[in-house]
Design a protein around this motif. Structure first.
Motif, short mmCIF file in Angstrom:
data_model
loop_
_atom_site.label_atom_id
_atom_site.label_comp_id
_atom_site.label_asym_id
_atom_site.label_seq_id
_atom_site.Cartn_x
_atom_site.Cartn_y
_atom_site.Cartn_z
N HIS A 2 -10.81 -15.57 18.80
CA HIS A 2 -12.04 -16.34 19.05
C HIS A 2 -13.14 -15.76 18.17
O HIS A 2 -12.91 -14.81 17.42
CB HIS A 2 -12.41 -16.36 20.54
CG HIS A 2 -12.78 -15.03 21.12
ND1 HIS A 2 -11.92 -13.96 21.20
CD2 HIS A 2 -13.95 -14.59 21.68
CE1 HIS A 2 -12.52 -12.94 21.77
NE2 HIS A 2 -13.76 -13.29 22.06
N HIS B 285 -16.29 -14.49 18.85
CA HIS B 285 -17.33 -13.54 19.27
C HIS B 285 -17.46 -12.39 18.28
O HIS B 285 -16.46 -11.93 17.70
CB HIS B 285 -17.02 -12.98 20.67
CG HIS B 285 -17.37 -13.96 21.76
ND1 HIS B 285 -16.85 -13.87 23.03
CD2 HIS B 285 -18.18 -15.06 21.76
CE1 HIS B 285 -17.34 -14.86 23.78
NE2 HIS B 285 -18.14 -15.60 23.02
N ASP C 269 -9.55 -12.29 24.35
CA ASP C 269 -10.31 -12.12 25.59
C ASP C 269 -9.91 -13.15 26.64
O ASP C 269 -10.66 -13.42 27.57
CB ASP C 269 -11.82 -12.24 25.30
CG ASP C 269 -12.35 -11.01 24.59
OD1 ASP C 269 -11.56 -10.11 24.27
OD2 ASP C 269 -13.57 -10.97 24.33
N HIS D 174 -12.56 -18.63 27.97
CA HIS D 174 -13.55 -17.64 27.49
C HIS D 174 -14.43 -18.28 26.42
O HIS D 174 -15.65 -18.12 26.44
CB HIS D 174 -12.80 -16.43 26.95
CG HIS D 174 -13.68 -15.33 26.44
ND1 HIS D 174 -14.55 -14.64 27.24
CD2 HIS D 174 -13.82 -14.80 25.19
CE1 HIS D 174 -15.20 -13.74 26.50
NE2 HIS D 174 -14.77 -13.82 25.27
N ASP E 102 -17.79 -9.24 18.31
CA ASP E 102 -16.99 -8.00 18.38
C ASP E 102 -15.54 -8.19 17.93
O ASP E 102 -14.79 -7.22 17.87
CB ASP E 102 -17.04 -7.39 19.79
CG ASP E 102 -16.55 -8.32 20.87
OD1 ASP E 102 -16.97 -9.49 20.89
OD2 ASP E 102 -15.74 -7.89 21.71
N HIS E 103 -15.17 -9.44 17.62
CA HIS E 103 -13.81 -9.70 17.14
C HIS E 103 -13.78 -10.12 15.67
O HIS E 103 -12.69 -10.29 15.12
CB HIS E 103 -13.15 -10.79 18.00
CG HIS E 103 -12.92 -10.35 19.41
ND1 HIS E 103 -11.69 -9.97 19.90
CD2 HIS E 103 -13.79 -10.19 20.44
CE1 HIS E 103 -11.80 -9.62 21.16
NE2 HIS E 103 -13.07 -9.73 21.52
#
Ligand SMILES: [Fe+2]
Length: 242
Positions: A65, A67, A143, A126, A69-70
């Motif tokens: 995904h 986000h 996640d 998510h 932090d990924h």
């Protein structure tokens, strides 16, 4: 008789990186020396060193995904490797990606990494276009599913009803021996099997969507802390009658 060679065509290496305990995975195809990095973020130099140590070249980047932090290491990977970026079309639409190179997928698509086949599962909840990647009996879950937990659904694009259906779908289609490789190290151990999650992951215990939504959105984070451990069936919301 000579022993049958059952050597797997691939290996999956894990690195825990960054301040949010992210797991970054490197899928290595042994026959071709190709590798795919899943959710490159944080100390990308460690991912590059890992690839070098195994003598592989990163040809593909898979996103579970979008986000921050990924994904915050995508550009650092692309500085070194001319890799193709893969994500679901629904996630690209949600992200509004500035990148002009991605290959967009739908759930059920397969990505061929040399001799290694990677199946793409669409697992919304998510985020609208969250994906899991299945390589034989191993599942990289981002996640969506954590060991004894699941991704939050209160951020932009989150949807707890979708998460309920996603987890039900995973329960039905994945064998008990499927190895879960989550996107964060939030539990008392770093991996688990689907069978163990059916038993001990509280988010897997709900049959009523309304109760699941209440638990995810209003109850869980106030009553449970990482590192997460197993919860007995029926003990998710004790003071709510079970
Ligand atoms: Fe996330």
């Amino acid at each position: 008789m000579p022993p049958v060679n059952k050597t797997s065509p691939f290996s999956i290496h894990a690195l825990e990186l960054g301040p949010m305990e992210n797991f970054v995975y490197l899928i290595e195809d042994k026959a071709t020396g190709r590798a795919a990095v899943v959710d490159p973020a944080w100390e990308v130099s460690e991912v590059l060193a890992l690839a070098k140590r195994h003598g592989v070249r990163i040809t593909d980047i898979l996103l579970t995904h979008s986000h921050h932090d990924h994904i915050n290491g995508i550009e650092d990977v692309l500085k070194v490797y001319d890799a193709q970026l893969h994500l679901l079309k629904d996630e690209a639409r949600f992200w509004g990606s500035y990148l002009d190179i991605p290959t967009l997928h739908h759930g059920g698509d397969r990505i061929q990494l040399g001799d290694t086949e990677i199946e793409v599962l669409h697992t919304p909840g998510h985020t609208p276009g969250s994906a899991c990647y299945k390589i034989q009996d191993q599942l990289i879950t981002g996640d969506t599913l954590f060991v004894f937990g699941c991704g939050r659904c209160d951020l932009r694009g989150g949807n707890p009803e979708q998460m309920f259906h996603t987890l039900k779908d995973m329960q039905q289609r994945l064998a008990d021996n499927t190895l879960i490789l989550p996107g964060h190290n939030y539990a008392e151990k770093s991996t688990s099997t689907m069978g163990e999650q059916l038993e001990g992951n509280p988010f897997m215990h709900f049959d009523d969507i309304g109760r699941f939504v209440h638990y995810r959105m209003h109850y869980h984070d106030k009553h449970r802390d990482s590192p997460y451990g197993p919860v007995c069936r029926g003990h998710e919301m004790p003071e709510h009658g079970g």
